[in-house]
Design a protein around this motif. Sequence first.
Motif, mmCIF file in Angstrom:
data_model
loop_
_atom_site.group_PDB
_atom_site.id
_atom_site.type_symbol
_atom_site.label_atom_id
_atom_site.label_comp_id
_atom_site.label_asym_id
_atom_site.label_seq_id
_atom_site.Cartn_x
_atom_site.Cartn_y
_atom_site.Cartn_z
ATOM 1 N N GLU A 51 -25.090 18.945 2.990
ATOM 2 C CA GLU A 51 -25.529 18.426 4.075
ATOM 3 C C GLU A 51 -27.118 18.883 4.308
ATOM 4 O O GLU A 51 -27.320 19.946 4.119
ATOM 5 C CB GLU A 51 -24.768 18.582 5.414
ATOM 6 C CG GLU A 51 -25.547 18.379 6.748
ATOM 7 C CD GLU A 51 -25.816 17.160 7.151
ATOM 8 O OE1 GLU A 51 -27.006 16.714 6.961
ATOM 9 O OE2 GLU A 51 -24.772 16.401 7.363
ATOM 10 N N ILE B 237 -26.607 20.637 11.362
ATOM 11 C CA ILE B 237 -25.404 20.098 11.409
ATOM 12 C C ILE B 237 -24.460 20.909 10.442
ATOM 13 O O ILE B 237 -23.367 21.269 10.430
ATOM 14 C CB ILE B 237 -25.322 18.385 10.963
ATOM 15 C CG1 ILE B 237 -26.078 17.934 12.125
ATOM 16 C CG2 ILE B 237 -24.058 18.053 10.639
ATOM 17 C CD1 ILE B 237 -26.373 16.391 11.661
ATOM 18 N N LEU C 221 -24.866 24.046 9.590
ATOM 19 C CA LEU C 221 -24.495 25.430 10.273
ATOM 20 C C LEU C 221 -23.148 25.231 11.217
ATOM 21 O O LEU C 221 -22.228 26.052 11.246
ATOM 22 C CB LEU C 221 -25.581 25.745 11.118
ATOM 23 C CG LEU C 221 -25.444 27.174 11.780
ATOM 24 C CD1 LEU C 221 -25.020 28.485 10.796
ATOM 25 C CD2 LEU C 221 -26.234 27.434 12.789
ATOM 26 N N ILE C 222 -23.323 24.008 11.917
ATOM 27 C CA ILE C 222 -22.144 23.750 12.965
ATOM 28 C C ILE C 222 -20.861 23.618 11.995
ATOM 29 O O ILE C 222 -19.717 24.202 12.326
ATOM 30 C CB ILE C 222 -22.440 22.757 13.662
ATOM 31 C CG1 ILE C 222 -23.596 22.883 14.825
ATOM 32 C CG2 ILE C 222 -21.340 22.497 14.749
ATOM 33 C CD1 ILE C 222 -24.378 21.813 15.212
ATOM 34 N N LYS D 164 -19.478 26.859 10.375
ATOM 35 C CA LYS D 164 -18.633 27.728 11.579
ATOM 36 C C LYS D 164 -17.566 27.322 11.797
ATOM 37 O O LYS D 164 -16.430 27.951 11.843
ATOM 38 C CB LYS D 164 -19.780 27.830 12.725
ATOM 39 C CG LYS D 164 -21.065 28.840 12.349
ATOM 40 C CD LYS D 164 -20.647 30.428 12.253
ATOM 41 C CE LYS D 164 -22.005 31.109 11.727
ATOM 42 N NZ LYS D 164 -21.613 32.124 11.080
ATOM 43 N N ALA D 165 -17.558 25.874 12.027
ATOM 44 C CA ALA D 165 -16.094 25.325 12.460
ATOM 45 C C ALA D 165 -15.147 25.380 11.412
ATOM 46 O O ALA D 165 -13.687 25.606 11.768
ATOM 47 C CB ALA D 165 -16.438 23.875 12.840
ATOM 48 N N ILE E 44 -13.891 29.199 11.097
ATOM 49 C CA ILE E 44 -13.139 29.525 11.875
ATOM 50 C C ILE E 44 -11.570 29.265 11.917
ATOM 51 O O ILE E 44 -10.585 29.764 12.047
ATOM 52 C CB ILE E 44 -13.547 28.913 13.417
ATOM 53 C CG1 ILE E 44 -14.715 30.003 13.746
ATOM 54 C CG2 ILE E 44 -12.546 29.003 14.348
ATOM 55 C CD1 ILE E 44 -15.440 29.350 14.926
ATOM 56 N N LYS F 265 -21.664 9.467 12.149
ATOM 57 C CA LYS F 265 -22.540 10.208 13.054
ATOM 58 C C LYS F 265 -22.896 9.331 14.451
ATOM 59 O O LYS F 265 -23.449 8.044 14.035
ATOM 60 C CB LYS F 265 -23.742 10.793 12.594
ATOM 61 C CG LYS F 265 -23.476 12.069 11.505
ATOM 62 C CD LYS F 265 -24.802 12.364 10.863
ATOM 63 C CE LYS F 265 -24.673 13.343 9.722
ATOM 64 N NZ LYS F 265 -25.806 13.782 9.039
ATOM 65 N N PRO F 266 -23.041 10.012 15.509
ATOM 66 C CA PRO F 266 -22.568 11.283 15.849
ATOM 67 C C PRO F 266 -21.089 11.395 15.788
ATOM 68 O O PRO F 266 -20.414 10.703 16.574
ATOM 69 C CB PRO F 266 -23.291 11.330 17.229
ATOM 70 C CG PRO F 266 -23.444 10.087 17.838
ATOM 71 C CD PRO F 266 -23.544 9.168 16.669
ATOM 72 N N PHE F 267 -20.514 12.415 15.419
ATOM 73 C CA PHE F 267 -19.131 12.833 15.525
ATOM 74 C C PHE F 267 -19.034 14.132 16.316
ATOM 75 O O PHE F 267 -20.073 14.955 16.406
ATOM 76 C CB PHE F 267 -18.456 12.938 14.393
ATOM 77 C CG PHE F 267 -19.228 13.929 13.571
ATOM 78 C CD1 PHE F 267 -18.821 15.095 13.496
ATOM 79 C CD2 PHE F 267 -20.148 13.630 12.787
ATOM 80 C CE1 PHE F 267 -19.334 16.209 12.566
ATOM 81 C CE2 PHE F 267 -21.022 14.474 11.912
ATOM 82 C CZ PHE F 267 -20.341 16.139 12.085
ATOM 83 N N LYS F 268 -17.809 14.363 16.907
ATOM 84 C CA LYS F 268 -17.526 15.622 17.525
ATOM 85 C C LYS F 268 -16.701 16.444 16.243
ATOM 86 O O LYS F 268 -16.055 15.836 15.913
ATOM 87 C CB LYS F 268 -16.419 15.488 18.611
ATOM 88 C CG LYS F 268 -17.131 14.906 19.692
ATOM 89 C CD LYS F 268 -16.186 14.718 21.104
ATOM 90 C CE LYS F 268 -16.809 13.740 22.301
ATOM 91 N NZ LYS F 268 -15.839 13.828 23.334
ATOM 92 N N ILE F 269 -16.895 17.843 16.488
ATOM 93 C CA ILE F 269 -16.326 18.697 15.585
ATOM 94 C C ILE F 269 -14.897 18.472 15.368
ATOM 95 O O ILE F 269 -14.208 18.510 14.467
ATOM 96 C CB ILE F 269 -16.592 20.193 16.013
ATOM 97 C CG1 ILE F 269 -17.996 20.306 15.593
ATOM 98 C CG2 ILE F 269 -15.802 21.101 15.151
ATOM 99 C CD1 ILE F 269 -18.519 20.144 13.760
ATOM 100 N N PRO F 270 -13.964 18.409 16.661
ATOM 101 C CA PRO F 270 -12.349 18.195 16.484
ATOM 102 C C PRO F 270 -12.250 17.198 15.657
ATOM 103 O O PRO F 270 -11.057 16.990 14.821
ATOM 104 C CB PRO F 270 -12.111 17.983 17.944
ATOM 105 C CG PRO F 270 -13.171 18.500 18.654
ATOM 106 C CD PRO F 270 -14.447 18.407 18.014
ATOM 107 N N MET G 185 -12.732 18.111 11.798
ATOM 108 C CA MET G 185 -11.756 18.968 11.527
ATOM 109 C C MET G 185 -10.241 18.252 11.319
ATOM 110 O O MET G 185 -9.735 18.453 10.321
ATOM 111 C CB MET G 185 -11.381 19.942 12.589
ATOM 112 C CG MET G 185 -12.693 21.094 12.684
ATOM 113 S SD MET G 185 -13.011 21.829 11.139
ATOM 114 C CE MET G 185 -14.861 21.201 10.908
#
Lengths: 225, 70
Positions: free
Chosen positions: A7, A12, A14-15, A18-19, A22, A100-105, A108
């Motif tokens: 990417e 984007i 970085l997010i 991290k996700a 985690i 895009k745009p998408f939510k992290i959940p 995942m």
Amino acid sequence: MRVLIVEDDESIALIEQKALEIEGFEVRVHASGAEAVETIASWAPDLVVLDQRLPDMDGREVLRSVRLTSYVPVVIVTALDDEALIVESLDLGADDYVVKPFKIPELMARVRAVLRRTAVIPERDGPISYRDITMDDRARRVTKAGVELALTRIEFDILRLLMRRPGDAVDREEIAGVIWNMPAARIGKSLDVHMSVLRKKLGDDPKAPSYIETVRGVGFRMGES
Amino acid sequence: MSDPPDDEIVTPEAQRLHDLRQPLSAILAAASALQLHTGLTEEERDAFLNIIVRSAERLSEMLEEPGAPA
């Protein structure tokens, strides 16, 4: 497990990083397609999250290069909500996509679903057979009496799930979860429609199917344990 | 950004939507990650909040540019 993020948008990346960290993944990030192709070969990630447009290469070019040597699962991330582009990426070997745009959940969930699908059937497994049907996972090829069958991705994945579990009654919830990442109640008649076409392609008698049996109130079964 | 392959035609409208989706995507991803992961460190939370603010500013600038939808 290892995930490679490809990417060029730093925020984007970085997010996503991290996700994924985690959730317990070991993560590397590249902003260019060329670096990604090298890292896939040398680091052997378990999954790649690949942006469709990169500074040096189109995502499809990356996919083409990667698929020459690797079956690593790939989730495409695209900011162009273009059906033809998405279909082409899937045909080139992408395993899923997020627009895009998408939510992290959502991202995942797609990562987990793709890993589940690929974990059920390790890619190192050799060809498997049931009666005159033979499946070669690596080549994504199915033959009946030596003649290749033209199966869609979903038909192939359903058949693979059943053939890898000979004699097991595989329930509808599991199939819906593995193939669509949704509860069975959310997919409506999709499974029945795909199953009907798949049986037809296998040459099964729709009134008394013998390759893929219906297990009433549960799901489907193929082969003997 | 790489040029699309020769056989692909990206209209100016599609390109514009693509460009608008980038900051919007960062905002949505960062906000949803903050919602999902309550255990982020203070540093990570700050980084995500900065991404939201910066991306929203970028989006706002893009919407002010000539040719932006009214």
